[in-house]
Design a protein around this motif. Structure first.
Motif, mmCIF file in Angstrom:
data_model
loop_
_atom_site.group_PDB
_atom_site.id
_atom_site.type_symbol
_atom_site.label_atom_id
_atom_site.label_comp_id
_atom_site.label_asym_id
_atom_site.label_seq_id
_atom_site.Cartn_x
_atom_site.Cartn_y
_atom_site.Cartn_z
ATOM 1 N N ALA A 314 31.256 25.852 78.648
ATOM 2 C CA ALA A 314 32.454 25.273 78.034
ATOM 3 C C ALA A 314 32.099 23.994 77.289
ATOM 4 O O ALA A 314 32.584 23.742 76.174
ATOM 5 N N MET A 315 31.198 23.197 77.878
ATOM 6 C CA MET A 315 30.780 21.964 77.207
ATOM 7 C C MET A 315 30.026 22.282 75.926
ATOM 8 O O MET A 315 30.148 21.595 74.924
ATOM 9 N N ARG A 316 29.230 23.347 75.983
ATOM 10 C CA ARG A 316 28.471 23.727 74.797
ATOM 11 C C ARG A 316 29.404 24.114 73.663
ATOM 12 O O ARG A 316 29.153 23.798 72.508
ATOM 13 N N SER A 317 30.499 24.799 74.018
ATOM 14 C CA SER A 317 31.413 25.206 72.949
ATOM 15 C C SER A 317 32.059 23.972 72.314
ATOM 16 O O SER A 317 32.364 23.977 71.115
ATOM 17 N N CYS A 318 32.240 22.877 73.093
ATOM 18 C CA CYS A 318 32.669 21.605 72.483
ATOM 19 C C CYS A 318 31.580 21.064 71.563
ATOM 20 O O CYS A 318 31.856 20.584 70.462
ATOM 21 N N ALA A 319 30.350 21.140 72.050
ATOM 22 C CA ALA A 319 29.238 20.564 71.292
ATOM 23 C C ALA A 319 29.067 21.254 69.939
ATOM 24 O O ALA A 319 28.707 20.619 68.945
ATOM 25 N N TYR A 320 29.362 22.571 69.887
ATOM 26 C CA TYR A 320 29.283 23.278 68.606
ATOM 27 C C TYR A 320 30.217 22.623 67.596
ATOM 28 O O TYR A 320 29.870 22.453 66.429
ATOM 29 N N CYS A 321 31.421 22.273 68.069
ATOM 30 C CA CYS A 321 32.385 21.660 67.166
ATOM 31 C C CYS A 321 31.923 20.274 66.735
ATOM 32 O O CYS A 321 32.153 19.870 65.597
ATOM 33 N N ILE A 322 31.291 19.539 67.656
ATOM 34 C CA ILE A 322 30.789 18.217 67.285
ATOM 35 C C ILE A 322 29.705 18.357 66.225
ATOM 36 O O ILE A 322 29.624 17.577 65.274
ATOM 37 N N GLU A 323 28.894 19.406 66.385
ATOM 38 C CA GLU A 323 27.859 19.679 65.383
ATOM 39 C C GLU A 323 28.492 19.936 64.017
ATOM 40 O O GLU A 323 27.988 19.490 62.983
ATOM 41 N N ALA A 324 29.629 20.644 64.012
ATOM 42 C CA ALA A 324 30.326 20.886 62.750
ATOM 43 C C ALA A 324 30.910 19.585 62.197
ATOM 44 O O ALA A 324 30.893 19.357 60.984
ATOM 45 N N LEU A 325 31.398 18.713 63.087
ATOM 46 C CA LEU A 325 31.887 17.387 62.685
ATOM 47 C C LEU A 325 30.807 16.634 61.932
ATOM 48 O O LEU A 325 31.064 15.942 60.951
ATOM 49 N N ASN A 326 29.599 16.749 62.470
ATOM 50 C CA ASN A 326 28.431 16.111 61.884
ATOM 51 C C ASN A 326 28.330 16.414 60.391
ATOM 52 O O ASN A 326 28.164 15.524 59.564
ATOM 53 N N GLY A 327 28.466 17.729 60.059
ATOM 54 C CA GLY A 327 28.417 18.136 58.663
ATOM 55 C C GLY A 327 29.528 17.469 57.869
ATOM 56 O O GLY A 327 29.328 17.021 56.735
ATOM 57 N N CYS A 328 30.697 17.421 58.483
ATOM 58 C CA CYS A 328 31.871 16.800 57.881
ATOM 59 C C CYS A 328 31.601 15.358 57.470
ATOM 60 O O CYS A 328 31.965 14.928 56.379
ATOM 61 N N ILE A 329 30.962 14.629 58.375
ATOM 62 C CA ILE A 329 30.716 13.213 58.123
ATOM 63 C C ILE A 329 29.740 13.040 56.977
ATOM 64 O O ILE A 329 29.918 12.190 56.107
ATOM 65 N N ASN A 330 28.710 13.896 56.966
ATOM 66 C CA ASN A 330 27.702 13.739 55.927
ATOM 67 C C ASN A 330 28.224 14.081 54.544
ATOM 68 O O ASN A 330 27.773 13.536 53.549
ATOM 69 N N SER A 331 29.193 15.018 54.490
ATOM 70 C CA SER A 331 29.690 15.417 53.168
ATOM 71 C C SER A 331 30.934 14.619 52.792
ATOM 72 O O SER A 331 31.523 14.837 51.743
ATOM 73 N N GLY A 332 31.330 13.698 53.653
ATOM 74 C CA GLY A 332 32.619 13.028 53.432
ATOM 75 C C GLY A 332 32.537 11.776 52.587
ATOM 76 O O GLY A 332 33.229 10.803 52.878
ATOM 77 N N ASN A 333 31.705 11.777 51.543
ATOM 78 C CA ASN A 333 31.551 10.562 50.753
ATOM 79 C C ASN A 333 32.703 10.316 49.788
ATOM 80 O O ASN A 333 32.950 9.200 49.375
ATOM 81 N N GLN A 334 33.366 11.421 49.418
ATOM 82 C CA GLN A 334 34.387 11.266 48.388
ATOM 83 C C GLN A 334 35.798 11.136 48.962
ATOM 84 O O GLN A 334 36.775 11.365 48.268
ATOM 85 N N ASP A 335 35.856 10.824 50.263
ATOM 86 C CA ASP A 335 37.177 10.690 50.876
ATOM 87 C C ASP A 335 37.946 9.544 50.243
ATOM 88 O O ASP A 335 37.372 8.525 49.898
ATOM 89 N N SER A 336 39.241 9.739 50.191
ATOM 90 C CA SER A 336 40.034 8.602 49.744
ATOM 91 C C SER A 336 40.135 7.640 50.913
ATOM 92 O O SER A 336 40.397 8.039 52.049
ATOM 93 N N LYS A 337 39.870 6.376 50.631
ATOM 94 C CA LYS A 337 39.878 5.343 51.678
ATOM 95 C C LYS A 337 41.252 5.286 52.342
ATOM 96 O O LYS A 337 41.370 5.135 53.546
ATOM 97 N N PHE A 338 42.278 5.449 51.513
ATOM 98 C CA PHE A 338 43.628 5.307 52.038
ATOM 99 C C PHE A 338 43.929 6.378 53.087
ATOM 100 O O PHE A 338 44.427 6.107 54.166
ATOM 101 N N MET A 339 43.569 7.626 52.713
ATOM 102 C CA MET A 339 43.823 8.753 53.617
ATOM 103 C C MET A 339 43.126 8.541 54.947
ATOM 104 O O MET A 339 43.661 8.784 56.015
ATOM 105 N N LYS A 340 41.878 8.096 54.828
ATOM 106 C CA LYS A 340 41.083 7.877 56.017
ATOM 107 C C LYS A 340 41.779 6.867 56.924
ATOM 108 O O LYS A 340 41.906 7.057 58.117
#
Lengths: 492, 492
Positions: A314-340
């Motif tokens: 069950a913990m591993r299935s959480c970790a998979y999602c955190i791994e996906a978050l990781n990708g999110c953070i790296n590609s999130g350069n064009q976020d609007s500051k306001f939205m964030k």
């Protein structure tokens, strides 16, 4: 001593290399000789350097976990003791030249954790016993069927049993629990049938082997269980605990990194979840060994070790999602500051509440008591998720001015300020994905909670004293009690 | 035969149980006897039933992979052959009572794959040789230092070497490659030093052991390498290939499931990626054994097996994202149908183009030729990702009427239709997350592409004939050629 020698050869190497390069101007014959000499010295020095580096690494490994060093000393002592058995005349007469089997048993059977050692010992004893029993039977039949058929019967029986036993090693259940026993079975059966054909004093042989093996096994079990024992169950328990802490820290760390809070601090914690991703094999083998261990410390004999595997999954299935978050953070350069910024408070709330749920779960496992506040924390997490969902909903108000004036949104002044401006949806994408993954993680954490509660039921974790439950339902006092309990436990 | 017996006892059980329950009205003494008899029968029948179920499972296992059955037969034959060595008088005189070591070698060393067997053989031979050499040295020193010091020197040397060797087994490199050799080293060293103290004909003993072990090892290596060999390298290669296909299918399957296309068909393919998640340990051990294997089939001796691990890791990082997609689909009940439809074509395009990139990578590995179209496919995937991004961008137009009339959006009639209506952003969230994860998967696939290209360089994969490259750059003709090549390869 050895290390110092290596050190000095390392230093020597550096000096001599300098000498060698200045000697290349000397006449040819001397040059060849010196070059050969130089090459030889270089080779030796290089070898010394490698050995030195290797020793350094080994030292780090030992310093990292002194129990490993202790295990090595235990093996050394056990082996020396067995050799003493062999030196002593009375025992020599008793167990004969087969004392070899005692040495072999110690070398092969003595493993790092108690569970592994016990499992190998039992496998060895029962494998030997069963095979010896069968081999004597086959030998008796072969003896009574005439000289012509004797080798035939023995050959066919060896072939059939070896094939069948080898095949059984492919079956997962057998592979996990009785792999070693099956090997010993084949070995003993072949040895006894074949040597019975020659020696013709089978029962003596069987008796000797069994007794020496039992001597070796008892010694190993004694040494592994009573001298600084390393319990597979305890290791599994610690691994799950450690992984839970790492998961909680990673979750905190990612949210903090995404919202640029305290970057340096966050970075160290980030990689923690990768341990969770990669610990499946370790967990499985530890759980497999743990089931062989007797009651020890806070664990009874039939402690539900398998449940830890479920928690791990069950913990591993959480970790998979955190791994996906990781990708999110790296590609999130064009976020609007306001939205964030708009979502940051509710996102951080979800991540902090879910990491505090995990921390509470870790505490349940550490203290082995049911928690009175876990339901409350889960409720908090769920309400944080709902808040985040509401914030996301209210975002749609930003894009649809007629809906923006609903009463629930009145509390946020930035909203009305922005509702007239145009917000690029593109800047929203990774923010929304981040939020969505956080919600997914929260829902997966609920699965972990269920597994931990199942563990608490199966292992019969106690509730905290009724007094505590009655007086302080959640308050800081209870929190303190928990921490006190943990500290006393850690000291013990 | 055995199976039929078990079957009949299973049937018998059911009938007798009926008998027993009707007999409970008979007087007491007879009742007790019958109950004991019944219990005994039940137990036997239950045991028979368990054995029958076990045999059934074993049969399935064997039918599933006949090579396992062949391996079992090989072990049986090898062991019988070694027993023949022992039966034959001339050999008996040659290798003496130590023929036991040959049997032991076969039992312990003969493993499923060639690499494992070779590695264990080499470990055993070198471990024995090195330990024997050292033990003779220690014995010589002990012999020349007087009777008092003899047991002391031997005891201390056993203690030191056993501790050091046990410690070295904790070092990851040693653990992976020389674990077995280290064990054999400790075993041989203790046996030789201790028995040397008694037997005093060390060189004979050493010579006998080494020769018997070499006989056993040669037999094992011969049998595993030339009779229906199972190569660890080949297994690794097939595993990576299989996992790539599964990954591509899962990707297709999830996109299809999300957009409700052909649900039944999609469902079978979905679970494929879970194999990718869980194959780390298998990959690592196979790569570890593969490095011991000589050139075979299409693989030369120094084939870059480690690169397959990197490809596996890159694929796993894709699989993590697919696992997160999974959560997305399950929570995506409240999606707005329109939004889903709006993005469906571009999302499906991304998923199909990325799965075709993976399929092309699988083809590169299968045919072991560099692909001329992989760059083009990656370009296609990237342009699909860009289209998806543009679609997401244009979505913002839906929410911001003033921006909606930009020229690039003129092509989509639904847009102007919707721009006046209000769209709940809530329904967008999982659609956007799905799209975002798809883009993340696409970017991770690029990492897989890099690793596969690295493999192609390291292993020296050939380009397709220049003619092909010149005439058809991408067209269907080239596609056909690829398929032809694959078919011929599969036949070969």
């Amino acid at each position: 001593m050895v290390q110092q020698k290596e050190m000095s050869s390392g230093v020597e190497w550096r000096i001599r290399v300098g000498d060698g390069s200045s000697e290349t101007l000397v006449p040819e014959v001397a040059g060849v000789a010196s070059r050969v000499w130089l090459g030889l010295k270089k080779m030796i020095a290089g070898f010394g350097f490698t050995v030195w580096r290797f020793l350094e690494k080994a030292w780090d490994l030992g310093a990292d976990d002194p129990r490993k060093m202790i295990h090595c000393l235990k093996v050394g002592i056990a082996l020396t003791v067995v050799c003493l058995f062999y030196y002593m005349r009375p025992l020599y007469d008793g167990v004969g030249g087969n004392a070899m089997w005692a040495i072999m048993t110690v070398v092969v059977v003595f493993e790092n954790t108690v569970g592994t050692t016990v499992s190998k010992c039992l496998n060895r004893v029962f494998g030997t016993f069963l095979a010896g029993f069968l081999a004597v039977g086959v030998h008796w039949v072969a003896d009574h069927s005439g000289e012509k058929f004797e080798p035939l019967i023995i050959g066919v029986s060896v072939f059939l049993l070896a094939s069948a036993a080898t095949f059984s090693r492919f079956i997962p259940t057998v592979k996990a629990r009785f792999d070693y026993g099956t090997m010993i079975f084949i070995l003993t059966f072949s040895l006894v049938t074949v040597s019975g054909y020659r020696v013709d004093k089978l029962f003596d042989l069987a008796h000797q082997r069994i007794s020496t093996i039992i001597i070796g096994c008892s010694l190993c079990i004694f040494a592994s269980m009573f001298v600084c024992p390393i319990w597979a169950g305890g290791e599994l328990y610690n691994l799950i605990n450690r992984n839970m802490d790492k998961l909680a820290n990673s979750l905190d760390g990612y949210a903090a990194e995404y919202y640029n809070q305290s970057e340096e601090e966050a970075h160290k914690k980030l990689v923690g979840y990768k341990c969770v991703l990669n610990s499946k094999a370790t967990e499985e083998s530890l759980a497999n060994w743990a089931r062989w261990e007797p009651a020890h410390g806070r664990f009874n004999f039939r402690h539900p070790w398998k449940q830890y595997l479920k928690i791990g999954a069950a913990m591993r299935s959480c970790a998979y999602c955190i791994e996906a978050l990781n990708g999110c953070i790296n590609s999130g350069n064009q976020d609007s500051k306001f939205m964030k910024k708009y979502l940051s408070s509710s996102c951080l709330k979800v991540s902090s509440s879910s990491s505090s749920v995990i921390k509470e779960l870790a505490k349940i496992i550490k203290t082995m008591t049911k928690s009175s506040i876990i339901d409350l924390l889960v409720g908090e997490m769920n309400s944080a998720v709902e808040d985040l969902q509401n914030d996301l909903k209210s975002l749609s108000g930003l894009f649809n001015p007629p809906e923006a004036e609903t009463p629930e949104n009145d509390t946020k002044p930035e909203k009305t300020l922005m509702s007239t401006a145009s917000i690029p949806l593109m800047g929203l994408i990774s923010v929304v994905t981040f939020a969505c993954l956080l919600m997914e993680i929260a829902s997966r954490i609920e699965a972990v909670v269920e597994e931990v509660e199942e563990l608490a039921n199966l292992a019969g974790f106690q509730c905290k004293s009724k007094q505590n439950q009655a007086s302080t339902k959640i308050g800081p006092a209870d929190e303190l009690n928990d921490e006190d309990a943990m500290k006393t436990l850690e000291k013990a």
